[in-house]
Design a protein around this motif. Structure first.
Motif, PDB file in Angstrom:
ATOM      1  N   PRO A 156       0.831  -1.206   0.000  1.00 33.11           N
ATOM      2  CA  PRO A 156       0.000   0.000   0.000  1.00 33.11           C
ATOM      3  C   PRO A 156       0.869   1.262   0.000  1.00 33.11           C
ATOM      4  O   PRO A 156       1.902   1.318   0.672  1.00 33.11           O
ATOM      5  N   GLY A 157       0.466   2.245  -0.787  1.00 33.85           N
ATOM      6  CA  GLY A 157       1.210   3.492  -0.886  1.00 33.85           C
ATOM      7  C   GLY A 157       0.793   4.267  -2.122  1.00 33.85           C
ATOM      8  O   GLY A 157      -0.163   3.911  -2.814  1.00 33.85           O
ATOM      9  N   VAL A 158       1.551   5.322  -2.425  1.00 32.61           N
ATOM     10  CA  VAL A 158       1.297   6.159  -3.590  1.00 32.61           C
ATOM     11  C   VAL A 158       2.502   6.044  -4.518  1.00 32.61           C
ATOM     12  O   VAL A 158       3.642   6.198  -4.075  1.00 32.61           O
ATOM     13  N   TYR A 159       2.254   5.771  -5.785  1.00 28.64           N
ATOM     14  CA  TYR A 159       3.323   5.476  -6.730  1.00 28.64           C
ATOM     15  C   TYR A 159       3.201   6.299  -8.002  1.00 28.64           C
ATOM     16  O   TYR A 159       2.134   6.818  -8.325  1.00 28.64           O
ATOM     17  N   THR A 160       4.317   6.366  -8.734  1.00 27.66           N
ATOM     18  CA  THR A 160       4.352   6.921 -10.086  1.00 27.66           C
ATOM     19  C   THR A 160       4.701   5.782 -11.028  1.00 27.66           C
ATOM     20  O   THR A 160       5.703   5.098 -10.828  1.00 27.66           O
ATOM     21  N   ASN A 167       0.853   9.825  -8.571  1.00 28.22           N
ATOM     22  CA  ASN A 167      -0.176   9.731  -7.521  1.00 28.22           C
ATOM     23  C   ASN A 167      -1.182   8.603  -7.718  1.00 28.22           C
ATOM     24  O   ASN A 167      -2.388   8.794  -7.566  1.00 28.22           O
ATOM     25  N   ILE A 168      -0.673   7.429  -8.049  1.00 27.84           N
ATOM     26  CA  ILE A 168      -1.535   6.255  -8.140  1.00 27.84           C
ATOM     27  C   ILE A 168      -1.522   5.593  -6.769  1.00 27.84           C
ATOM     28  O   ILE A 168      -0.481   5.173  -6.273  1.00 27.84           O
ATOM     29  N   THR A 169      -2.683   5.524  -6.142  1.00 27.34           N
ATOM     30  CA  THR A 169      -2.804   4.995  -4.788  1.00 27.34           C
ATOM     31  C   THR A 169      -3.102   3.509  -4.822  1.00 27.34           C
ATOM     32  O   THR A 169      -4.029   3.075  -5.509  1.00 27.34           O
ATOM     33  N   VAL A 170      -2.311   2.757  -4.063  1.00 28.76           N
ATOM     34  CA  VAL A 170      -2.527   1.317  -3.916  1.00 28.76           C
ATOM     35  C   VAL A 170      -2.987   1.066  -2.488  1.00 28.76           C
ATOM     36  O   VAL A 170      -2.343   1.508  -1.539  1.00 28.76           O
ATOM     37  N   SER A 171      -4.110   0.375  -2.357  1.00 25.73           N
ATOM     38  CA  SER A 171      -4.648   0.020  -1.049  1.00 25.73           C
ATOM     39  C   SER A 171      -4.491  -1.475  -0.831  1.00 25.73           C
ATOM     40  O   SER A 171      -4.519  -2.258  -1.780  1.00 25.73           O
ATOM     41  N   THR A 231      -6.338  -1.438  -8.219  1.00 24.34           N
ATOM     42  CA  THR A 231      -6.501  -0.138  -8.861  1.00 24.34           C
ATOM     43  C   THR A 231      -6.385  -0.354 -10.365  1.00 24.34           C
ATOM     44  O   THR A 231      -5.414  -0.940 -10.838  1.00 24.34           O
ATOM     45  N   GLN A 253      -5.646   1.077 -13.934  1.00 22.68           N
ATOM     46  CA  GLN A 253      -4.947   2.207 -14.531  1.00 22.68           C
ATOM     47  C   GLN A 253      -4.647   1.874 -15.996  1.00 22.68           C
ATOM     48  O   GLN A 253      -3.590   1.345 -16.317  1.00 22.68           O
TER      49      GLN A 253
END
Length: 125
Positions: free
Chosen positions: A76-80, A95-99, A104, A106
């Motif tokens: 989990p986090g925010v990635y490019t 700002n692709i958020t992984v929960s 997600t 994309q």
């Protein structure tokens, strides 16, 4: 017979505790997914097979399959994400958020690079 019942109860309680411990450690290590399809901008019906999809500033990378589909498993986090393909402009999506335990979606469209050639006309005398 009592001895057998006591053994069965002991083993089943041990098994339940072990399963409980495994589930709690599993929860701490859960990951999320990013998946999608990479398309050609000139014809969005055509997916790009074997395009590279990577997570910026990491060694994590994958390629799309024959149908243009990719999937990444991440904490989990925010990635490019960085999308590249020969002959196409490289795209960064921030700002692709992984929960945790989530997927997600994309999808991405890549643009063909425009060559910077000058048109030359040859004539004969």
């Amino acid at each position: 017979m009592r001895f057998f019942v006591v053994i069965v109860l002991f083993v089943s309680s041990f098994s339940a505790q072990s399963q409980s411990l495994n589930n709690s450690s599993f929860i701490k290590n859960k990951v999320g997914n990013i998946k999608g399809i990479v398309f050609d901008n000139e014809n969005t019906d055509i997916p790009l097979a074997f395009a590279k999809v990577s997570v910026k500033n990491t060694a994590i990378t994958t390629t799309t399959n024959i149908d243009g589909v990719y999937k990444l498993q991440l904490k989990p986090g925010v990635y490019t994400l960085v999308y590249t393909f020969i002959g196409y402009k490289t795209i960064e999506v921030k700002n692709i958020t992984v929960s945790s335990s989530d997927t997600t979606i994309q999808n991405q469209t890549l643009c063909v690079l425009t060559p910077n050639f000058k048109l030359l006309t040859a004539t004969s005398k």
